[in-house]
Scaffold this active site. Sequence first.
Site, PDB file in Angstrom:
ATOM      1  N   TYR A   9      -5.056 -19.355  13.951  1.00  0.00           N
ATOM      2  CA  TYR A   9      -4.512 -20.321  12.987  1.00  0.00           C
ATOM      3  C   TYR A   9      -2.988 -20.374  13.099  1.00  0.00           C
ATOM      4  CZ  TYR A   9      -8.862 -20.728  10.309  1.00  0.00           C
ATOM      5  OH  TYR A   9     -10.143 -20.990   9.906  1.00  0.00           O
TER       6      TYR A   9
ATOM      7  N   LYS B 204     -13.501   6.072  -8.366  1.00  0.00           N
ATOM      8  CA  LYS B 204     -13.456   4.669  -8.795  1.00  0.00           C
ATOM      9  C   LYS B 204     -13.403   3.750  -7.572  1.00  0.00           C
ATOM     10  CE  LYS B 204      -8.443   4.889  -9.275  1.00  0.00           C
ATOM     11  NZ  LYS B 204      -7.423   5.492 -10.106  1.00  0.00           N
TER      12      LYS B 204
HETATM   13  C1  LIG Z   1      -6.871   6.776  -9.615  1.00  0.00           C
HETATM   14  C2  LIG Z   1      -6.509   7.820 -10.551  1.00  0.00           C
HETATM   15  C3  LIG Z   1      -6.354   9.152 -10.134  1.00  0.00           C
HETATM   16  C4  LIG Z   1      -6.433   9.562  -8.675  1.00  0.00           C
HETATM   17  O1  LIG Z   1      -5.201   9.316  -8.030  1.00  0.00           O
HETATM   18  P1  LIG Z   1      -4.933   9.693  -6.492  1.00  0.00           P
HETATM   19  O2  LIG Z   1      -3.524   9.338  -6.268  1.00  0.00           O
HETATM   20  O3  LIG Z   1      -5.878   8.859  -5.681  1.00  0.00           O
HETATM   21  O4  LIG Z   1      -5.224  11.146  -6.336  1.00  0.00           O
HETATM   22  C5  LIG Z   1      -6.116  10.106 -11.106  1.00  0.00           C
HETATM   23  N1  LIG Z   1      -6.008   9.770 -12.422  1.00  0.00           N
HETATM   24  C6  LIG Z   1      -6.127   8.498 -12.859  1.00  0.00           C
HETATM   25  C7  LIG Z   1      -5.972   8.194 -14.305  1.00  0.00           C
HETATM   26  C8  LIG Z   1      -6.362   7.485 -11.941  1.00  0.00           C
HETATM   27  O5  LIG Z   1      -6.475   6.225 -12.367  1.00  0.00           O
END
Ligand SMILES: *Cc1c(COP(=O)(O)O)cnc(C)c1O
Length: 385
Positions: free
Chosen positions: A261, A37
């Site tokens: 800044y 994702k």
């Molecule tokens: C993002 C996510 C993961 C992966 O988690 P990590 O800590 O990056 O390994 C697994 N399951 C779900 C439902 C997630 O949203």
Amino acid sequence: MAPRHRAWAEVDLDAFRSNLQETAKMAGAAEVWPVLKANAYGHGAKETARICEEEGIARIGVGDSGEALELRGHGIATPLLVLGTVIDSELPDMLSHGIEVGVHSELRARELGALAANSGSTLGVHLKIDTGMARLGVRPEAALRVAQTIAESTALNLRGVMTHFSSASAGKTASGQQALFVSVLGEIRDAGIEIPSVHCASSASIFSEGDFIGDAVRPGISLFGILPPGVAEVAHLRPVLSLRAQVVFLKDLPAGAPVGYGGKWTSHRPTRLATLPIGYNDGVPYRLGAQGRGSALIRGTRCPIVGAVSMDYCTVDVGHVPGTELGDVATLIGRDGVEEIRAEEVANAAGTIPYEVTCSLGARVHRVFRGGEAGSSIRPREPVA
Ligand SMILES: *Cc1c(COP(=O)(O)O)cnc(C)c1O
């Protein structure tokens, strides 16, 4: 010759493949379903998905329908699962492209069943149980009823039952959630409903001894060579990302000159300032600029980021690095000689988590992919140009 880009991210696909293999070893008999994702946590979803396909991965997790469709558009044929939830307007595309979704309520189960039946298709779904995260998922006491609704629908196909743990590392919360999950699974099975795949473990659980793993695991961050805070490094993971920019301006400063800044940093000695064309829009956290909390590597030497990080630029003190020139490569994440800045270090300095650091890479940052040929993770790497 000066580098081609102002600012760029090098993504080491050999390291990604090697982390995938290491994660699979930790997962034992469980299938590995990489979570790609948020553009693979900023690293590039389609390129990393291709490596997953080469490695024979059975399923890939994504965050929303747009990410799923993008992967399909790039020819990724592996089954895809939208991990969280989708909104109503995303449903038709999920059906027409056969993309699996998480179901987190009775209402959604009925709605999906009707939609799928109307369109004459079947949809693979994963029942999501809320075991303590409270974000999404069916409450444990309602889980059986929703599982029955899915099982009774001719248009829905129960592919898995899942939960997500609220603690990034193993411990009391996770073990309480695990126990609750196992009891809900028992209830569903006792009712005669077959569960093809049980999945709950993200990177933290995969790398924590004694955690309940299930039939499949959902690693994200470990594939990028980063472990969640508090998880001990029990396997050799390699950082996948390097973030670099070239020096575009050099300036000699007298003592007492305010920089950036708000003049938040003032030189206390005559020094040299290098300006880098990379700012908070590109993934350098604003908070790194406060009083030399952040660093960049130039000519293998650590240089403090001084003054406020701005949208497009940041400034580093190179007074102690003789010979710095325009076009020199500055490393904000990654290795330069014997020095290394890890995403974890950047996160600590900025008061955030490594996830946010890699996800914050901006659209202007060019992704330069290295390696990735099948089997290449065992070949020596070419030196970075
Ligand atoms: C993002 C996510 C993961 C992966 O988690 P990590 O800590 O990056 O390994 C697994 N399951 C779900 C439902 C997630 O949203």
